[in-house]
Design an enzyme around this catalytic site. Sequence first.
Site, PDB file in Angstrom:
ATOM      1  N   LYS A  85     -15.579 -10.240  12.626  1.00  0.00           N
ATOM      2  CA  LYS A  85     -15.320 -10.261  11.183  1.00  0.00           C
ATOM      3  C   LYS A  85     -15.537 -11.655  10.579  1.00  0.00           C
ATOM      4  CE  LYS A  85     -10.251 -10.761  11.592  1.00  0.00           C
ATOM      5  NZ  LYS A  85     -10.080 -12.036  10.900  1.00  0.00           N
ATOM      6  N   ASP A  86     -15.577 -12.691  11.418  1.00  0.00           N
ATOM      7  CA  ASP A  86     -15.841 -14.053  10.932  1.00  0.00           C
ATOM      8  C   ASP A  86     -17.329 -14.359  10.793  1.00  0.00           C
ATOM      9  OD1 ASP A  86     -13.127 -14.633  10.892  1.00  0.00           O
ATOM     10  OD2 ASP A  86     -13.124 -15.482  12.912  1.00  0.00           O
ATOM     11  N   ARG A 133      -8.661  -9.183   0.576  1.00  0.00           N
ATOM     12  CA  ARG A 133      -8.805  -7.740   0.810  1.00  0.00           C
ATOM     13  C   ARG A 133      -7.445  -7.081   0.996  1.00  0.00           C
ATOM     14  NH1 ARG A 133      -8.018  -5.144   5.279  1.00  0.00           N
ATOM     15  NH2 ARG A 133      -7.944  -7.106   6.432  1.00  0.00           N
ATOM     16  N   ARG A 134      -6.589  -7.709   1.815  1.00  0.00           N
ATOM     17  CA  ARG A 134      -5.248  -7.151   2.015  1.00  0.00           C
ATOM     18  C   ARG A 134      -4.439  -7.223   0.729  1.00  0.00           C
ATOM     19  NH1 ARG A 134      -5.164 -10.589   7.163  1.00  0.00           N
ATOM     20  NH2 ARG A 134      -6.035  -9.204   8.741  1.00  0.00           N
ATOM     21  N   ARG A 151      -2.091 -19.551   5.274  1.00  0.00           N
ATOM     22  CA  ARG A 151      -3.180 -19.883   6.165  1.00  0.00           C
ATOM     23  C   ARG A 151      -2.606 -20.336   7.499  1.00  0.00           C
ATOM     24  NH1 ARG A 151      -7.927 -21.933   4.875  1.00  0.00           N
ATOM     25  NH2 ARG A 151      -8.242 -21.631   7.099  1.00  0.00           N
ATOM     26  N   ARG A 157       1.304 -18.360  11.405  1.00  0.00           N
ATOM     27  CA  ARG A 157       1.625 -17.413  10.343  1.00  0.00           C
ATOM     28  C   ARG A 157       2.873 -16.603  10.680  1.00  0.00           C
ATOM     29  NH1 ARG A 157      -3.700 -14.198   9.357  1.00  0.00           N
ATOM     30  NH2 ARG A 157      -4.537 -15.340  11.139  1.00  0.00           N
ATOM     31  N   CYS A 244     -15.377 -13.665   3.154  1.00  0.00           N
ATOM     32  CA  CYS A 244     -13.923 -13.727   3.117  1.00  0.00           C
ATOM     33  C   CYS A 244     -13.391 -14.027   1.718  1.00  0.00           C
ATOM     34  CB  CYS A 244     -13.411 -14.774   4.107  1.00  0.00           C
ATOM     35  SG  CYS A 244     -14.047 -16.434   3.811  1.00  0.00           S
TER      36      CYS A 244
END
Length: 312
Positions: A85-86, A133-134, A151, A157, A244
């Site tokens: 996904k990166d 997105r979330r 971040r 996190r 992103c």
Amino acid sequence: MRTVKVGTRQSALALTQTNQVIDRLRRIADDAGIECRFEIHKIVTRGDQILDVTLSKVGGKGLFVKEIEQALLDGEIDMAVHSMKDMPWERQPGLIVGATPERVDPRDCVVTRGGVPLAELPRGARVGTSSLRRSAQLLAYRPDLKVESIRGNIDSRLRKLESEGFDAVVLAAAGLHRMGWSDRISDYVSPDVCVPAVAQGALGIECRADDTFMLDLLGRLDHAPTAFAVRAERQFLGRLNGGCQIPIGAYAIVRDEADGGRLEMTAIVGSPDGSRLLKEWGRGDDPEALGDLLAERLLAQGADSILGELRG
């Protein structure tokens, strides 16, 4: 015996998933009678250096892969383990994804104080996430939540849940599974509520396109159904020129793995505040055609105006 130099980010999650890939490659090499040893090289990316700004504001693509890909091109490493996904849509000339291993749980998950599920969080609960997105989908589902940007690596996190007074943090379930922290998960977020990021839960193992030794070795690790689904998701990403900094998601499922399969995919584009959430679903046998189809349907709904405002 060839020494295979493996490039990776230096976070605990990146190192854990890199070691898991190396363990599998060692077994594959032993079974095939291939003599090689592996050596990990930790590389700091721009995305790892900038931790006090949201990803959407940092901008650009390849924040977590550019320096690693340069090391590949320069011959400093022979392969790289990325969270797929990166990886930006545009491929770096001279490099190729040699393997897409079997995907881990692609869903998002919630870690809360007291193990409270997402639906039962109190009104006005503070929810931390690193993803637009979330944010878009959580606010569309529960507009009463106070969603804030956080971040840092997965462990930092999680610490912020207590240190900064959040009621919940939302993360990719795959990272917690790979770290062996599944017991920390309070709730899984259904893709019906929050469509995952493109290729979430999948890894991309990259090497030089002319390195026949690595291509042969990595080809034995590739998981065809995962690669098939990820192709559709990434085609959707590329058609919308996403990254992103844009609230988009796509999740494809292979329904019949025996013969390459029939794909079903859900895709979304949303505004960061959740006020507009466009969603499409489709099925097909051609991953690229399916990705383009859903992108075109969302553009017809007005996704281009949302994307234009965000890029502006």
